[in-house]
Write a protein that holds these residues in place. Structure first.
Motif, short mmCIF file in Angstrom:
data_model
loop_
_atom_site.label_atom_id
_atom_site.label_comp_id
_atom_site.label_asym_id
_atom_site.label_seq_id
_atom_site.Cartn_x
_atom_site.Cartn_y
_atom_site.Cartn_z
N LEU A 118 0.74 -1.21 -0.08
CA LEU A 118 0.06 0.16 -0.07
C LEU A 118 0.97 1.16 0.02
O LEU A 118 0.60 2.38 -0.66
N ARG A 168 -10.73 6.27 -0.30
CA ARG A 168 -10.70 5.08 0.64
C ARG A 168 -10.57 4.92 1.89
O ARG A 168 -9.71 5.21 2.69
N ILE A 169 -11.87 5.64 2.75
CA ILE A 169 -11.79 6.14 3.84
C ILE A 169 -11.54 4.96 4.79
O ILE A 169 -10.82 5.22 5.87
N PRO A 170 -12.08 3.86 4.93
CA PRO A 170 -11.79 2.88 5.83
C PRO A 170 -10.47 2.61 5.94
O PRO A 170 -9.78 2.35 7.11
N LEU A 171 -9.86 2.42 4.84
CA LEU A 171 -8.21 2.14 4.70
C LEU A 171 -7.26 3.48 5.35
O LEU A 171 -6.48 3.25 6.30
N LEU A 216 -8.66 5.45 7.68
CA LEU A 216 -8.83 5.47 9.08
C LEU A 216 -8.06 4.41 9.79
O LEU A 216 -7.41 4.69 11.15
N ALA A 217 -8.03 3.29 9.03
CA ALA A 217 -7.37 2.18 9.79
C ALA A 217 -5.64 2.76 9.94
O ALA A 217 -5.16 2.42 10.96
N GLN A 227 -4.60 5.79 10.22
CA GLN A 227 -4.80 6.67 11.37
C GLN A 227 -4.43 5.97 12.70
O GLN A 227 -3.99 6.33 13.53
N HIS A 279 -5.62 13.30 12.02
CA HIS A 279 -6.85 13.04 11.22
C HIS A 279 -6.31 12.68 9.67
O HIS A 279 -5.85 13.69 9.06
#
Lengths: 260, 260, 260
Positions: free
Chosen positions: C72, C131-134, C136-137, C139, C151
């Motif tokens: 990633l 790619r919000i969930p990624l 946040l993971a 973070q 954030h």
């Protein structure tokens, strides 16, 4: 998994259903997270199993296995309906109060404050049962992993939001009411060497800003607000705001919003 | 294990005997911790081996093995009688000064401040021997694992209590005397870009409250107390208290107890 | 390794060459670190690969593999020349501004602030791509591993020094200009429950001292200095210093150096 160790699905657990739905959507949309989301949430039958699995992984170390921790945590969750209730009320509080929280799944997976609080609830029950070394071991792992040092004897109500979490310290004889919001770096501390009942009592609905330090066996009344960076050494009446170092009271009418 | 690498039991190591006794009682009372307590304490012949094993596990990563760290730490402990002495004096100080510390075993296993301090003593010796990259690697792991950033060149006396530990930052040219108590979030910092001797010197018996920030090459005199949240930019005379932001001196007579 | 995944050496990457040279010297001088230095730096063909490998290891967990994270991170680095540029400008800033930084290799391996910032740049790009969930993971892992909660939507310029790092919290709508220095425990926070654009905007060249708390959608002007422990609730004009709780402005002429 799960039926073997006596976990039973909460009836009509809408929050868990919603959380699973969110996790499923995220797994479908983001292949890189699919395996993680399945292992952490989607393979589990109950919120309690999923949370115990996640906490077991987070808090494990080379000498404290995740399986041991999973079993410990899941057992406590199954024995104590108050904790099962608190998990859901806390999660709803985070989702509602924190504009940065995008979903229940986000809270469950990623919020140090939420995870540390639930792990503390486990440690607190073990402490209450006289399992002191185990409670202290969990406290220690919470402190290392989430940078939040909550003494296992401290009492914490429901609907509590620990925002960001880093650096929070809560002493042995502190108590926190319901619907309290506590930002990062907040200390509910004691007064040096003194033993006995020596930590603050936080009323319902209190908001404590980032970096506030509240010391001694004092009362923060219901609905009070403590400003960021305040050093509070005196009782704060209900619905009153305290700001500054040392903190002064600024009355119930003035109601600063800038407490984060 | 242990005899191969030259560790020898300290004569009459009463503290270690007491700690082992506590660990044995805990292992007997709490099956869930028995394996952990045996691996971390009871299989070891000396305090130094047990502490090196525990620190090796805590500070290891996927690229820095616990075996390598164990050997490094145990070698330093064996070479330096001052560190062996300091370990015990620190442990006694934690046990005596912190009402939340229930046993030596509790301190050894769970106190971030104690563990970070002993790991720093190792890094400091390596630094003094010119093994700079190794000392800095250990500093980095202490900072990540315990959230305490202590420059390996900083000098720390004996009988020091780092309570809670999270967020403590101690700069390169800082020094800390004996019997000092430092709460969480305390900074002994420098003055920006300036190089050279730029950090505070903390006298014997000083107590520094939570979140205090002490900046510059200034002296905090013997027995002084620094209030929680104080921002100290000036020398503080012996047995004097400094509070506030910026800190003002409140004299040797006034002796606030609320510094945690 | 590396050629398979499309990484190409930056032309004339003097910084990377210098960093490799430093790592080689350290590996030759310190056998205990040789394996670590080879695995983390010397086997990699580019700065990006080495940093992605290091971040992948740091941010991995039992449920998020280092391989997944490596891929990633390296993909984002390869797609975004701005991030590749920022990595180098940040590293030079750390080396130049922090007297405790002894080499580029030291910065790359050991500086939580630098590593968290680069990981944030990855999370920020993923966030911008939806790619919000990624995001946040990542973070969340940065917050757990480095105790810095940034954030993923927050905008961060180039040449930024996060010194020590522990406890830094940066909100969703915050922005940070170029050549900014931010010490540990600094909060760029919001105002409670309020949504929308609610966090500070930090101009170019600003210096923010340890433990400063800056709250609300306010502007900190170019070249301003915020004192340690300041609680800032108002705009600060360019080249002005703000100190105290609550912070007061002390004008462009007074230029305190003690902000660490």
């Amino acid at each position: 998994m799960g039926s073997e160790n006596g976990c039973t699905m909460e009836e009509n657990d809408e929050l868990w259903e919603q959380l699973r739905y969110e996790a499923k959507c995220d797994a479908d949309a983001e292949l890189a997270l699919a395996s993680y989301l399945y292992a952490t949430i989607l393979v589990h039958r109950t919120m309690e199993q999923a949370l115990a699995f996640h906490l077991g992984n987070k808090l494990s170390s080379s000498t404290l296995s995740n399986t041991l921790l999973y079993n410990l945590v899941v057992d406590v969750f199954m024995e104590d309906p108050e904790i099962r209730d608190a998990i859901r009320i806390d999660m709803r509080a985070v989702r509602e109060k924190d504009p940065a929280c995008v979903s229940y799944c986000h809270c469950m997976l990623n919020f140090k404050g939420f995870l540390a609080c639930q792990a503390h609830r486990v440690a607190h029950r073990l402490w209450s049962q006289g399992r002191i070394p185990l409670a202290l071991a969990i406290q220690s792992r919470i402190s290392e992993v989430f940078a939040m040092d909550i003494h296992p004897a401290a009492k914490i109500g429901k609907g509590v939001l620990f925002d960001h979490g880093t650096g929070i310290v809560i002493g042995e004889t502190a108590s926190i009411g319901n619907n309290v919001s506590i930002l990062h770096h907040v200390t509910l501390g004691g007064t040096g060497k003194q033993g006995g009942d020596r930590h603050p009592k936080i009323g319902n609905g209190v908001l404590i800003g980032a970096g506030a330090t509240i010391l001694g066996n004092i009362k923060i009344g219901e609905g009070a607000k403590i400003g960021a960076g305040a050093v509070v050494l005196i009782d704060v009446p209900p619905r009153t705001t305290a700001v500054g170092n040392p903190a002064r009271l600024v009355g119930g009418r003035r109601n600063p919003t800038q407490l984060t």
